[in-house]
Design an enzyme around this catalytic site. Structure first.
Site, short mmCIF file in Angstrom:
data_model
loop_
_atom_site.label_atom_id
_atom_site.label_comp_id
_atom_site.label_asym_id
_atom_site.label_seq_id
_atom_site.Cartn_x
_atom_site.Cartn_y
_atom_site.Cartn_z
N GLU A 132 -0.32 -3.52 5.37
CA GLU A 132 -0.19 -2.08 5.12
C GLU A 132 -0.24 -1.24 6.39
OE1 GLU A 132 -3.21 -1.15 2.22
OE2 GLU A 132 -1.99 -1.92 0.58
N GLU A 188 0.70 -6.58 -4.07
CA GLU A 188 -0.68 -6.33 -4.52
C GLU A 188 -0.68 -5.31 -5.64
OE1 GLU A 188 -3.49 -4.91 -1.61
OE2 GLU A 188 -2.74 -6.25 -0.06
#
Ligand code: GAL
Length: 636
Positions: free
Chosen positions: A151, A305
């Site tokens: 991320e 995710e």
């Protein structure tokens, strides 16, 4: 490229952190994964301190054992480079590689994501650990994919970032005159006489320069992309057969221009964390999925995710009711994800995320959660063949990261929630059963019949020409207020705003009329404008509806349409509520087979139905129980 390598069906699994657990648990993990139908895990995402406990000294023993156990169990591995969390020894030795906040505070280690992608020591250390992993595991039979970093998102306002920013600016503008002109430098004495005078946009006394801020976000996106590419190139060289990705996440704090990054990833991967407890969580999931598919050019992507058992809202975590985890997964799979992955495999005992849900809860396998995990995992192989055909959309919503960034400035005439405006269009279309793509303002729009530009505040010259070309060629363009208010340098488009496209829309916008929060201006037959409206002068367009109330606007055009070339350009001069957008889409005959609480996506001969309601739903010949999902042949 075959990805994840060696995995034919849908991916099912999640982040696996065996380094947090004693070795006895690892065998149990593999057994449970097999029971749950897990076929891939992301390994080592935050394991730098355990892989390189001291500079240049590696401990790969545990990873080796885990990789071998997973391989023996038939579980594929998405192996991470751990660069999102440098170890304490690194940050203490290189404090200059920690990120600096706009207010000048240098963050310290103790959490994660403390790194500055422009710091030479961090770049070097990142490459070193990536190379060490590549050298050992590029040929490991369990390796299905590389997961670079995690991320990307940390911004830094450090001296390193400033130096790199100046180099980036010089490459972009070539001369200071050009930069001063682009940044409107004569305002507030911001004319630069030397490149070294330019700082990162740190905390200032009052409003910052919007062009400066926008360029800094563009620069940060590029700087992080360089960090990614360096690792990707090294990993690719080690084994060209193994795809490389990184997981995108979504948030105002994330200066990543996904359109620019997309071509550099072998597979778009996205972490979807809806932030609302109610049905907006489903809406947000569909929004994330359609964005991800669009970044992937309409092709496959992967939900890397999601949370297993709860939705994270401002008020804390809200437990997902039975079946909701599967329905969220199916929202993503039906909209193009090649699987459903989670954070995380096993709930941790300690650390900041000890209360984050997981596929294996603290209470172990004899739990409601794990039974749901097993049920979904065992159902997915049976539907893998239905995901071969792409999702086809006829409508696209423009997604403009730059408009999001630029409208977050405090200097706007009234607060603008770009994300909500884009999500609103998507939400209303979804409630009408329409599956929409997203498109870059400068991207290829030729396959769409309708393109909707929600508050596309920053409109470059290239984007404006793209919209003109699309409409002239027969497209239907719908733009909402503030679209084309400024150009790529955040400078106002003169003589009617609209990106210089006043001829295309057949109107001039002559004034912005923000109104107090909560005050509404009614439109004839079209709900009401909330917070923001504009004064519009007709220059050939027809008025679709006008304002019924409000100083200055009463009786003035609110929504207009103008024929242009083979197509037509609609303009919505205010912030409308959902009901009014619905009314407009009714007029435009945008409908599809889904509906409120019901996701219906057609792919080739297959129809995916996800029923989020508390009633049984019938779609064609298919009956889907309350809170459940189905994949069936489409009616002929
Ligand atoms: C993601 C992150 C994971 C974990 C998760 C918790 O953004 O990649 O490492 O922190 O959030 O929801």
């Amino acid at each position: 490229m075959d990805w994840p390598r060696g995995l034919d069906g849908l991916s099912y699994g999640g982040d696996y952190n065996p380094e947090q657990w004693p070795e006895e648990v690892w065998d149990d993990d593999v057994l449970l994964m097999r029971e749950a139908g897990v076929n891939i895990v992301s390994l080592g995402v935050f394991s730098w301190a355990r892989l390189e406990p001291r500079e240049g000294e590696y401990d790969f023993g545990w990873l080796e054992t885990v990789l071998d156990k997973l391989h023996a169990g038939g579980i594929r591995v998405c192996l991470a480079t751990p660069t999102a969390s440098p170890p304490p020894w690194f940050t203490l030795a290189h404090p200059d590689a920690l990120n600096v906040r706009p207010d000048g505070v240098r963050q310290v280690h103790g959490s994660r994501d403390t790194y500055d992608v422009t710091a030479p020591a961090y770049r070097e250390a990142s490459l070193r650990i990536a190379a060490a992993l590549a050298e050992r595991y590029a040929e490991h039979p369990a390796l299905a994919m590389w997961h670079v970093h995690n991320e990307y998102g940390s911004m830094s306002h450090s001296p390193h970032a400033e130096r790199a920013f100046r180099i980036w600016l010089e490459a972009k503008y070539e001369t200071l005159d050009a930069l001063n002109a682009a940044w409107w430098g004569s305002f507030w004495s911001q004319h630069y006489g030397d490149w070294d005078q330019i700082l990162a946009p740190r905390a200032t006394q009052y409003l910052a320069n919007p062009a400066h801020e926008l360029d800094f976000k563009r620069f940060t996106s590029d700087a992080m992309l360089d960090h990614y590419k360096e690792q990707r190139d090294l990993l690719r060289e080690a084994n060209p057969e193994v795809p490389v990705t990184t997981n995108f996440v979504f948030g105002q704090w994330v200066p990543v221009d996904q359109w620019k990054w997309a071509g550099e990833l072998d597979l778009i991967a996205f972490d979807s964390y809806p932030s609302a407890p109610d049905e907006r969580a489903e809406q947000q999931s569909a929004f994330h999925a359609d964005l991800s598919r669009s970044w992937a050019g309409g092709g496959d992507w992967l939900l890397m995710e999601q949370a297993a058992a709860s939705v994270h809202s401002k008020d804390g975590a809200i437990a997902k009711s039975p079946g909701r985890m599967a329905r969220h997964s199916m929202i993503h799979i039906s909209r193009g994800s090649k699987g459903a992955m989670f954070f995380q495999w096993r709930a941790g005992r300690g650390g900041a995320e000890q209360w984050h849900s997981a596929l294996v809860p603290h209470a172990g396998k004899n739990t409601r959660m794990f039974r749901e995990v097993v049920e979904l995992g065992n159902a997915l192989p049976g539907i893998a063949h239905t995901t071969a055909e792409p999702v086809e959309a006829d409508v696209a919503i423009l997604w403009s990261p730059e408009s999001w960034w630029a409208t977050s400035g405090a200097h706007l005439p009234a607060p603008v929630d770009y994300l909500e405006n884009a999500a609103q269009i998507h939400r209303v279309l979804r409630e009408r059963g329409v599956v929409a793509d997203f498109a870059s303002p400068e991207g290829d729009l030729s396959k769409y019949s309708t393109v909707i530009a929600p508050t596309t505040y920053v409109l470059s010259r290239a984007a404006a020409e793209n919209l003109r070309w699309f409409t002239a060629g027969g497209g239907r363009l719908v733009a909402s207020y503030l679209t084309g208010a400024v150009d790529e340098h955040c400078q106002v488009w003169l003589d009617g705003y609209l990106g210089g496209l006043t001829d295309l829309f057949g109107i001039r916008v002559t004034e912005h009329l923000p109104q107090p929060a909560g005050e509404r201006r009614a439109l004839w037959n079209f709900g009401a404008a909330e917070r923001f409206c504009e004064l519009v002068e007709l220059r050939g367009a027809q008025c679709v509806t006008q304002y019924a109330t409000g100083d200055l606007v009463e009786g003035q055009p609110a929504v207009t349409v103008n024929p242009f070339g083979e197509g037509e350009a609609w303009y919505v001069s205010c912030k409308l509520g959902d009901d009014a957008w619905d009314r407009l889409f009714e007029e435009l005959e945008l409908t599809g087979p889904g509906g409120p609480g019901l996701d219906v996506v057609d792919r080739g001969e297959w129809r995916f139905i996800v029923n989020h309601t508390e009633q049984e739903a019938q779609v064609g010949h298919v009956i889907v129980p309350a809170g459940s999902w189905a994949v069936d042949k489409q009616p002929r």
